[in-house]
Write a protein that holds these residues in place. Structure first.
Motif, PDB file in Angstrom:
ATOM      1  N   VAL A  44      -3.027  -5.934  -0.148  1.00  0.00           N
ATOM      2  CA  VAL A  44      -2.828  -6.578  -1.447  1.00  0.00           C
ATOM      3  C   VAL A  44      -2.817  -5.546  -2.563  1.00  0.00           C
ATOM      4  N   SER A  45      -2.309  -5.952  -3.702  1.00  0.00           N
ATOM      5  CA  SER A  45      -2.292  -5.079  -4.871  1.00  0.00           C
ATOM      6  C   SER A  45      -3.713  -4.855  -5.366  1.00  0.00           C
ATOM      7  N   PRO A  46      -4.062  -3.591  -5.641  1.00  0.00           N
ATOM      8  CA  PRO A  46      -5.410  -3.305  -6.130  1.00  0.00           C
ATOM      9  C   PRO A  46      -5.594  -3.600  -7.616  1.00  0.00           C
ATOM     10  N   VAL A  47      -4.493  -3.743  -8.359  1.00  0.00           N
ATOM     11  CA  VAL A  47      -4.541  -3.978  -9.809  1.00  0.00           C
ATOM     12  C   VAL A  47      -3.359  -4.848 -10.228  1.00  0.00           C
ATOM     13  N   ASP A  48      -3.473  -5.436 -11.407  1.00  0.00           N
ATOM     14  CA  ASP A  48      -2.317  -6.097 -12.022  1.00  0.00           C
ATOM     15  C   ASP A  48      -1.357  -5.004 -12.483  1.00  0.00           C
ATOM     16  N   GLY A  49      -0.071  -5.199 -12.304  1.00  0.00           N
ATOM     17  CA  GLY A  49       0.872  -4.202 -12.800  1.00  0.00           C
ATOM     18  C   GLY A  49       2.243  -4.331 -12.190  1.00  0.00           C
ATOM     19  N   ARG A  50       2.936  -3.207 -12.142  1.00  0.00           N
ATOM     20  CA  ARG A  50       4.299  -3.149 -11.617  1.00  0.00           C
ATOM     21  C   ARG A  50       4.325  -2.210 -10.411  1.00  0.00           C
ATOM     22  N   VAL A  51       5.028  -2.633  -9.362  1.00  0.00           N
ATOM     23  CA  VAL A  51       5.221  -1.786  -8.186  1.00  0.00           C
ATOM     24  C   VAL A  51       6.269  -0.742  -8.570  1.00  0.00           C
ATOM     25  N   VAL A  52       5.834   0.520  -8.769  1.00  0.00           N
ATOM     26  CA  VAL A  52       6.765   1.564  -9.198  1.00  0.00           C
ATOM     27  C   VAL A  52       7.278   2.390  -8.026  1.00  0.00           C
ATOM     28  N   LYS A  53       6.568   2.388  -6.929  1.00  0.00           N
ATOM     29  CA  LYS A  53       7.013   3.032  -5.686  1.00  0.00           C
ATOM     30  C   LYS A  53       6.639   2.122  -4.539  1.00  0.00           C
ATOM     31  N   LEU A  54       7.588   1.921  -3.632  1.00  0.00           N
ATOM     32  CA  LEU A  54       7.327   1.085  -2.462  1.00  0.00           C
ATOM     33  C   LEU A  54       8.013   1.710  -1.258  1.00  0.00           C
ATOM     34  N   HIS A  55       7.197   2.125  -0.313  1.00  0.00           N
ATOM     35  CA  HIS A  55       7.665   2.597   0.985  1.00  0.00           C
ATOM     36  C   HIS A  55       7.078   1.627   2.007  1.00  0.00           C
ATOM     37  N   PRO A  56       7.592   1.599   3.215  1.00  0.00           N
ATOM     38  CA  PRO A  56       7.013   0.675   4.191  1.00  0.00           C
ATOM     39  C   PRO A  56       5.509   0.895   4.394  1.00  0.00           C
ATOM     40  N   HIS A  57       5.051   2.151   4.264  1.00  0.00           N
ATOM     41  CA  HIS A  57       3.670   2.522   4.589  1.00  0.00           C
ATOM     42  C   HIS A  57       2.806   2.843   3.364  1.00  0.00           C
ATOM     43  N   ALA A  58       3.357   2.737   2.164  1.00  0.00           N
ATOM     44  CA  ALA A  58       2.605   3.124   0.964  1.00  0.00           C
ATOM     45  C   ALA A  58       3.218   2.485  -0.268  1.00  0.00           C
ATOM     46  N   PHE A  59       2.384   2.368  -1.318  1.00  0.00           N
ATOM     47  CA  PHE A  59       2.902   1.841  -2.581  1.00  0.00           C
ATOM     48  C   PHE A  59       2.061   2.351  -3.740  1.00  0.00           C
ATOM     49  N   VAL A  60       2.682   2.319  -4.926  1.00  0.00           N
ATOM     50  CA  VAL A  60       2.000   2.651  -6.172  1.00  0.00           C
ATOM     51  C   VAL A  60       2.205   1.485  -7.127  1.00  0.00           C
ATOM     52  N   VAL A  61       1.090   0.993  -7.678  1.00  0.00           N
ATOM     53  CA  VAL A  61       1.129  -0.047  -8.699  1.00  0.00           C
ATOM     54  C   VAL A  61       0.576   0.564  -9.978  1.00  0.00           C
ATOM     55  N   ASP A  87       8.848   5.419  10.425  1.00  0.00           N
ATOM     56  CA  ASP A  87      10.117   4.948   9.853  1.00  0.00           C
ATOM     57  C   ASP A  87      10.114   3.454   9.539  1.00  0.00           C
ATOM     58  N   GLY A  88       8.979   2.961   9.065  1.00  0.00           N
ATOM     59  CA  GLY A  88       8.889   1.566   8.668  1.00  0.00           C
ATOM     60  C   GLY A  88       8.537   0.602   9.782  1.00  0.00           C
ATOM     61  N   LYS A  89       8.549   1.067  11.038  1.00  0.00           N
ATOM     62  CA  LYS A  89       8.246   0.177  12.169  1.00  0.00           C
ATOM     63  C   LYS A  89       6.803  -0.327  12.058  1.00  0.00           C
ATOM     64  N   GLY A  90       6.666  -1.648  12.083  1.00  0.00           N
ATOM     65  CA  GLY A  90       5.346  -2.259  12.025  1.00  0.00           C
ATOM     66  C   GLY A  90       4.878  -2.607  10.618  1.00  0.00           C
ATOM     67  N   PHE A  91       5.704  -2.327   9.616  1.00  0.00           N
ATOM     68  CA  PHE A  91       5.358  -2.628   8.229  1.00  0.00           C
ATOM     69  C   PHE A  91       6.410  -3.591   7.657  1.00  0.00           C
ATOM     70  N   THR A  92       5.956  -4.635   6.962  1.00  0.00           N
ATOM     71  CA  THR A  92       6.864  -5.592   6.349  1.00  0.00           C
ATOM     72  C   THR A  92       6.527  -5.720   4.869  1.00  0.00           C
ATOM     73  N   ALA A  93       7.446  -5.280   4.014  1.00  0.00           N
ATOM     74  CA  ALA A  93       7.247  -5.398   2.569  1.00  0.00           C
ATOM     75  C   ALA A  93       7.434  -6.849   2.146  1.00  0.00           C
ATOM     76  N   LEU A  94       6.540  -7.327   1.305  1.00  0.00           N
ATOM     77  CA  LEU A  94       6.596  -8.703   0.819  1.00  0.00           C
ATOM     78  C   LEU A  94       7.002  -8.762  -0.647  1.00  0.00           C
ATOM     79  N   VAL A  95       7.186  -7.593  -1.265  1.00  0.00           N
ATOM     80  CA  VAL A  95       7.638  -7.465  -2.649  1.00  0.00           C
ATOM     81  C   VAL A  95       8.679  -6.360  -2.686  1.00  0.00           C
ATOM     82  N   ALA A  96       9.282  -6.166  -3.840  1.00  0.00           N
ATOM     83  CA  ALA A  96      10.270  -5.100  -4.011  1.00  0.00           C
ATOM     84  C   ALA A  96       9.797  -4.139  -5.094  1.00  0.00           C
ATOM     85  N   GLU A  97      10.299  -2.908  -5.026  1.00  0.00           N
ATOM     86  CA  GLU A  97      10.018  -1.945  -6.076  1.00  0.00           C
ATOM     87  C   GLU A  97      10.503  -2.526  -7.398  1.00  0.00           C
TER      88      GLU A  97
END
Length: 154
Positions: A44-61, A87-97
């Protein structure tokens, strides 16, 4: 103070337990890490904000600035170490950058057990990006549920 929530359920540990020197030595920034519970999880997102980077295995909010020194701060969540190799195997993004999200919102579905079985560490660093000095206070240690307070960022 910005409250940063735990993105996953598991055991909170110090960054020094992350088997990657860039994270363990705080080169990316201060924070903490979580040894996730095995089995299917949704980060889950650790803070309210905008997803500025989204990779299958990592994200920045990045939080929106509120005029009180809160917001404008980016939190990096990295689901496992060297998981870029999957290469993204096993990860499913539920939001978009570029999506606006709220703290506790589901962002990525993944399975730490699959990461471990692939020979990689499933530990999850949670980093206060671009932070200088001792700005992370009261990091939780021990058992933590996703969506619960993980640390405060001054």
């Amino acid at each position: 103070m910005l409250s940063v929530l735990s993105p996953v359920t598991g055991t909170a540990v110090g960054l020094e337990e992350v088997p990657d020197p860039v994270f363990a030595q705080g080169m990316v920034g201060p924070g903490t890490a979580i040894r996730p519970e095995p089995g299917l999880q949704t980060a889950v997102s650790p803070v309210d904000g905008r997803v500025v980077k989204l990779h299958p295995h990592a994200f920045v909010v990045v939080g929106a600035a509120d005029g009180n020194g809160n917001g404008g701060k980016g939190v990096l969540v990295h689901l496992g170490i060297d998981t870029v190799r999957l290469d993204g195997k096993g990860f499913t993004a539920l939001v978009a950058e570029g999506d606006d999200v709220v703290a506790g919102q589901d962002l990525i579905r993944w399975n730490p057990t699959d990461v471990l079985e692939g020979g990689l560490s499933p530990i999850v660093p949670v980093i206060a990006l671009d932070a200088v000095g001792d700005v992370v206070s009261r990091p939780v240690t021990g058992e933590v549920n996703r969506g619960a307070l993980l640390f405060q960022w001054a």
